[in-house]
Design a protein around this motif. Structure first.
Motif, PDB file in Angstrom:
ATOM      1  N   MET A 150       1.242  21.177 -19.009  1.00  0.00           N
ATOM      2  CA  MET A 150       0.858  22.526 -19.403  1.00  0.00           C
ATOM      3  C   MET A 150      -0.077  23.126 -18.354  1.00  0.00           C
ATOM      4  SD  MET A 150       2.416  23.303 -22.276  1.00  0.00           S
ATOM      5  CE  MET A 150       1.507  24.485 -23.278  1.00  0.00           C
ATOM      6  N   GLY A 151      -0.073  22.504 -17.174  1.00  0.00           N
ATOM      7  CA  GLY A 151      -0.841  23.052 -16.070  1.00  0.00           C
ATOM      8  C   GLY A 151      -1.869  22.092 -15.508  1.00  0.00           C
ATOM      9  N   THR A 152      -1.893  21.957 -14.192  1.00  0.00           N
ATOM     10  CA  THR A 152      -2.898  21.156 -13.484  1.00  0.00           C
ATOM     11  C   THR A 152      -3.868  22.100 -12.791  1.00  0.00           C
ATOM     12  OG1 THR A 152      -1.280  19.406 -13.115  1.00  0.00           O
ATOM     13  CG2 THR A 152      -3.256  19.372 -11.740  1.00  0.00           C
ATOM     14  N   GLY A 153      -5.159  21.752 -12.864  1.00  0.00           N
ATOM     15  CA  GLY A 153      -6.183  22.612 -12.290  1.00  0.00           C
ATOM     16  C   GLY A 153      -6.625  23.714 -13.221  1.00  0.00           C
ATOM     17  N   THR A 154      -6.205  23.635 -14.485  1.00  0.00           N
ATOM     18  CA  THR A 154      -6.562  24.643 -15.482  1.00  0.00           C
ATOM     19  C   THR A 154      -7.132  23.966 -16.722  1.00  0.00           C
ATOM     20  OG1 THR A 154      -5.700  26.460 -16.851  1.00  0.00           O
ATOM     21  CG2 THR A 154      -4.200  24.653 -16.396  1.00  0.00           C
ATOM     22  N   GLU A 155      -8.121  24.601 -17.344  1.00  0.00           N
ATOM     23  CA  GLU A 155      -8.779  24.003 -18.508  1.00  0.00           C
ATOM     24  C   GLU A 155      -8.129  24.392 -19.828  1.00  0.00           C
ATOM     25  OE1 GLU A 155     -12.953  24.690 -18.292  1.00  0.00           O
ATOM     26  OE2 GLU A 155     -13.178  23.571 -16.410  1.00  0.00           O
ATOM     27  N   THR A 156      -7.244  25.363 -19.793  1.00  0.00           N
ATOM     28  CA  THR A 156      -6.475  25.769 -20.972  1.00  0.00           C
ATOM     29  C   THR A 156      -5.005  25.852 -20.567  1.00  0.00           C
ATOM     30  OG1 THR A 156      -6.879  28.101 -20.467  1.00  0.00           O
ATOM     31  CG2 THR A 156      -8.357  27.043 -22.054  1.00  0.00           C
ATOM     32  N   PRO A 157      -4.081  25.744 -21.515  1.00  0.00           N
ATOM     33  CA  PRO A 157      -2.658  25.681 -21.163  1.00  0.00           C
ATOM     34  C   PRO A 157      -2.181  26.886 -20.351  1.00  0.00           C
ATOM     35  CG  PRO A 157      -2.968  25.006 -23.436  1.00  0.00           C
ATOM     36  CD  PRO A 157      -4.300  25.529 -22.964  1.00  0.00           C
TER      37      PRO A 157
END
Length: 228
Positions: A150-157
């Protein structure tokens, strides 16, 4: 973006080092399906991220992957652990080399996406074939659990656009329940974070590591599950 197929076939050990920096997912799986004493299949097992934590508790576990190099890493780790309840097989997700109704739990981590992203020709048919095979192999009262990014480098999806239709299909067409969790990478040093993120994710994540002096790289994962 690095070539993941090449990585899986030729750099399996480096890939395993990368994913070893993420949390153990056995407790997450246990919340969805108690797996002690079950016959388990790990589809797209890779270097054993899920296989190696489930195997000590399983009645049996079969690790399937398109890459023999990845499965060799899994086998070595299972052998080192002294386990004898496992098998590895090279396989296509759309044609599983397994008998009907032979598994109580099927897990698939970060793998179906390579057949079901919208930038792959015939992705809907691929997904339909994968789902049909999983359901064929699953016993009554069995469970399928799928993990995807649901995404790398991000804290929310913030999933990639080319995966959104696949994710939507799992819920709307195939009846899966869904939630998301954090699967952050905890590296030993900024240098290691730079090296391993460049290896698999490319320059965008590396720039985050260097600009923010990070040893923790946030990541979100989606979990979809279906009880038969």
């Amino acid at each position: 973006m690095p070539n993941h197929t090449n990585i899986y076939n030729h750099e399996a050990e480096q890939y395993h080092l990368l994913i070893s920096k993420q949390p153990n997912l056995a407790p997450i799986i246990e919340e969805i399906k108690a797996f002690n004493g079950l016959d388990i299949v790990d589809v797209g097992a890779g270097t054993g991220r899920l296989t190696t934590v489930l195997a000590p508790h399983a009645k049996s576990i079969i690790a399937l992957d398109a890459s023999d190099a990845m499965l060799q890493v899994t086998a070595a780790k299972l052998e080192k652990a002294g386990l004898a309840n496992w098998t590895t097989k090279v396989a296509d997700h759309r044609k599983l080399p397994l008998e009907d109704q032979s598994a109580d739990l099927i897990v698939a981590g970060w793998t179906i996406c390579y057949l079901a992203s919208t930038n792959v020709q015939n992705w809907r048919q691929n997904l339909q074939e994968v789902m049909a095979e999983m359901k064929r192999v699953l016993r009554p009262n069995g469970t399928i659990i799928i993990f995807e990014t649901m995404g790398t480098g991000t804290e929310t999806p913030d999933p990639p656009a080319f995966l959104k239709e696949y994710y939507s299909s799992l819920v709307r067409q195939y009846g899966f329940s869904h939630k998301w969790i954090r699967t952050d990478y905890e590296f030993d040093s900024v240098h290691q974070a730079e090296e391993l993120t460049r290896f698999f994710f490319g320059e965008e994540i590396v720039n985050q590591v260097l600009e923010q002096n990070r040893i923790c790289v946030p990541e979100c994962a989606g979990i979809w599950w279906l009880h038969r």
